[in-house]
Scaffold this motif. Sequence first.
Motif, PDB file in Angstrom:
ATOM      1  N   TYR A   1       0.853  -1.183   0.000  1.00 58.10           N
ATOM      2  CA  TYR A   1       0.000   0.000   0.000  1.00 58.10           C
ATOM      3  C   TYR A   1       0.889   1.232   0.000  1.00 58.10           C
ATOM      4  N   THR A   2       0.292   2.396  -0.180  1.00 61.83           N
ATOM      5  CA  THR A   2       1.067   3.632  -0.223  1.00 61.83           C
ATOM      6  C   THR A   2       0.570   4.612   0.831  1.00 61.83           C
ATOM      7  N   CYS A   3       1.455   5.519   1.191  1.00 59.43           N
ATOM      8  CA  CYS A   3       1.142   6.611   2.111  1.00 59.43           C
ATOM      9  C   CYS A   3       1.593   7.901   1.430  1.00 59.43           C
ATOM     10  N   ALA A   4       0.769   8.932   1.507  1.00 61.55           N
ATOM     11  CA  ALA A   4       1.101  10.209   0.890  1.00 61.55           C
ATOM     12  C   ALA A   4       1.537  11.215   1.952  1.00 61.55           C
ATOM     13  N   LYS A   5       2.494  12.041   1.596  1.00 65.10           N
ATOM     14  CA  LYS A   5       2.979  13.096   2.479  1.00 65.10           C
ATOM     15  C   LYS A   5       1.792  13.941   2.956  1.00 65.10           C
ATOM     16  N   GLY A   6       1.756  14.203   4.266  1.00 61.96           N
ATOM     17  CA  GLY A   6       0.705  15.023   4.841  1.00 61.96           C
ATOM     18  C   GLY A   6      -0.553  14.268   5.237  1.00 61.96           C
ATOM     19  N   LYS A   7      -0.678  13.018   4.844  1.00 61.58           N
ATOM     20  CA  LYS A   7      -1.847  12.183   5.184  1.00 61.58           C
ATOM     21  C   LYS A   7      -1.548  11.388   6.455  1.00 61.58           C
ATOM     22  N   THR A   8      -2.602  10.883   7.091  1.00 60.46           N
ATOM     23  CA  THR A   8      -2.412  10.101   8.312  1.00 60.46           C
ATOM     24  C   THR A   8      -2.499   8.607   8.031  1.00 60.46           C
ATOM     25  N   ASP A   9      -1.914   7.845   8.946  1.00 60.83           N
ATOM     26  CA  ASP A   9      -1.862   6.391   8.820  1.00 60.83           C
ATOM     27  C   ASP A   9      -1.671   5.826  10.216  1.00 60.83           C
ATOM     28  N   GLU A  10      -2.306   4.705  10.507  1.00 61.79           N
ATOM     29  CA  GLU A  10      -2.006   3.964  11.729  1.00 61.79           C
ATOM     30  C   GLU A  10      -2.105   2.476  11.412  1.00 61.79           C
ATOM     31  N   ALA A  11      -1.364   1.667  12.159  1.00 58.94           N
ATOM     32  CA  ALA A  11      -1.293   0.238  11.853  1.00 58.94           C
ATOM     33  C   ALA A  11      -1.333  -0.583  13.133  1.00 58.94           C
ATOM     34  N   THR A  12      -1.989  -1.751  13.043  1.00 57.44           N
ATOM     35  CA  THR A  12      -2.040  -2.706  14.149  1.00 57.44           C
ATOM     36  C   THR A  12      -1.693  -4.087  13.608  1.00 57.44           C
ATOM     37  N   ASN A  13      -0.756  -4.754  14.259  1.00 58.93           N
ATOM     38  CA  ASN A  13      -0.417  -6.130  13.897  1.00 58.93           C
ATOM     39  C   ASN A  13      -1.501  -7.036  14.464  1.00 58.93           C
ATOM     40  N   THR A  14      -2.302  -7.616  13.597  1.00 60.82           N
ATOM     41  CA  THR A  14      -3.411  -8.473  14.018  1.00 60.82           C
ATOM     42  C   THR A  14      -3.035  -9.959  14.032  1.00 60.82           C
ATOM     43  N   SER A  15      -1.782 -10.260  13.729  1.00 65.53           N
ATOM     44  CA  SER A  15      -1.352 -11.664  13.688  1.00 65.53           C
ATOM     45  C   SER A  15      -0.724 -12.077  15.015  1.00 65.53           C
ATOM     46  N   LYS A  16      -0.420 -13.359  15.122  1.00 71.68           N
ATOM     47  CA  LYS A  16       0.210 -13.907  16.330  1.00 71.68           C
ATOM     48  C   LYS A  16       1.715 -14.036  16.161  1.00 71.68           C
ATOM     49  N   VAL A  17       2.250 -13.429  15.092  1.00 68.13           N
ATOM     50  CA  VAL A  17       3.689 -13.458  14.831  1.00 68.13           C
ATOM     51  C   VAL A  17       4.207 -12.028  14.763  1.00 68.13           C
ATOM     52  N   VAL A  18       5.524 -11.891  14.808  1.00 68.56           N
ATOM     53  CA  VAL A  18       6.128 -10.577  14.616  1.00 68.56           C
ATOM     54  C   VAL A  18       5.800 -10.130  13.200  1.00 68.56           C
ATOM     55  N   GLY A  19       5.276  -8.934  13.058  1.00 69.52           N
ATOM     56  CA  GLY A  19       4.911  -8.393  11.751  1.00 69.52           C
ATOM     57  C   GLY A  19       5.903  -7.342  11.317  1.00 69.52           C
ATOM     58  N   ILE A  20       6.128  -7.265  10.011  1.00 75.55           N
ATOM     59  CA  ILE A  20       7.110  -6.304   9.488  1.00 75.55           C
ATOM     60  C   ILE A  20       6.553  -5.584   8.275  1.00 75.55           C
ATOM     61  N   HIS A  21       6.664  -4.257   8.326  1.00 75.11           N
ATOM     62  CA  HIS A  21       6.413  -3.402   7.157  1.00 75.11           C
ATOM     63  C   HIS A  21       7.771  -3.019   6.603  1.00 75.11           C
ATOM     64  N   ARG A  22       8.042  -3.327   5.356  1.00 75.07           N
ATOM     65  CA  ARG A  22       9.236  -2.786   4.695  1.00 75.07           C
ATOM     66  C   ARG A  22       8.761  -1.545   3.961  1.00 75.07           C
ATOM     67  N   ILE A  23       9.363  -0.408   4.289  1.00 76.54           N
ATOM     68  CA  ILE A  23       8.902   0.868   3.751  1.00 76.54           C
ATOM     69  C   ILE A  23      10.004   1.531   2.944  1.00 76.54           C
ATOM     70  N   ALA A  24       9.636   1.927   1.714  1.00 75.47           N
ATOM     71  CA  ALA A  24      10.505   2.753   0.879  1.00 75.47           C
ATOM     72  C   ALA A  24      10.036   4.190   1.070  1.00 75.47           C
ATOM     73  N   VAL A  25      10.852   4.972   1.748  1.00 73.69           N
ATOM     74  CA  VAL A  25      10.541   6.373   2.023  1.00 73.69           C
ATOM     75  C   VAL A  25      11.164   7.191   0.899  1.00 73.69           C
ATOM     76  N   LEU A  26      10.324   7.920   0.168  1.00 77.45           N
ATOM     77  CA  LEU A  26      10.771   8.705  -0.984  1.00 77.45           C
ATOM     78  C   LEU A  26      11.128  10.105  -0.509  1.00 77.45           C
ATOM     79  N   ILE A  27      12.408  10.461  -0.594  1.00 83.77           N
ATOM     80  CA  ILE A  27      12.915  11.741  -0.102  1.00 83.77           C
ATOM     81  C   ILE A  27      12.878  12.756  -1.253  1.00 83.77           C
ATOM     82  N   PRO A  28      12.131  13.876  -1.090  1.00 82.78           N
ATOM     83  CA  PRO A  28      11.978  14.842  -2.180  1.00 82.78           C
ATOM     84  C   PRO A  28      13.310  15.465  -2.625  1.00 82.78           C
ATOM     85  N   ALA A  29      13.335  15.847  -3.900  1.00 79.86           N
ATOM     86  CA  ALA A  29      14.528  16.496  -4.470  1.00 79.86           C
ATOM     87  C   ALA A  29      14.634  17.912  -3.936  1.00 79.86           C
TER      88      ALA A  29
END
Length: 137
Positions: free
Chosen positions: A109-137
């Motif tokens: 999924y994507t997240c846009a600059k200035g927008k809100t986001d929250e996340a909850t791990n609903t599984s019984k295992v360690v959860g991981i988000h790999r995030i590519a953070v795009l740094i503006p020019a």
Amino acid sequence: MNRRSAIALGLTAAAATPLFVLTAHAKTKKYGPKDGKEIAPGVRVVEVGTGNADIPAYKSISIVDVVFQPGAHAPQTVMDNDMVCTITAGAFTIKKADKEFKLKEGDMYTCAKGKTDEATNTSKVVGIHRIAVLIPA
């Protein structure tokens, strides 16, 4: 199998090899409970790496893994940058200002600059988000 077929098969296998190598490198490693920086109870950010971007709007990309213990919750946060997120382990409920959705390993999924986001791990295992953070020019 004739010589032409053997050469074609060899070239096809050689061309596909980098795809398998890239897939193997994209897998996240197992993190210990103290790896990275804690941003919420049971949620830690581990820096994976950075690189230059060839996308004109961005100067670089930073890759981080956000590691969630089972049931851990990252509260609503305003995004500082555009991001592309991949779930590499676990299952999550993601809440945005206008929607809520569930994701499992392999989903993106994507997240846009200035927008809100929250996340909850609903599984019984360690959860991981790999995030590519795009740094503006």
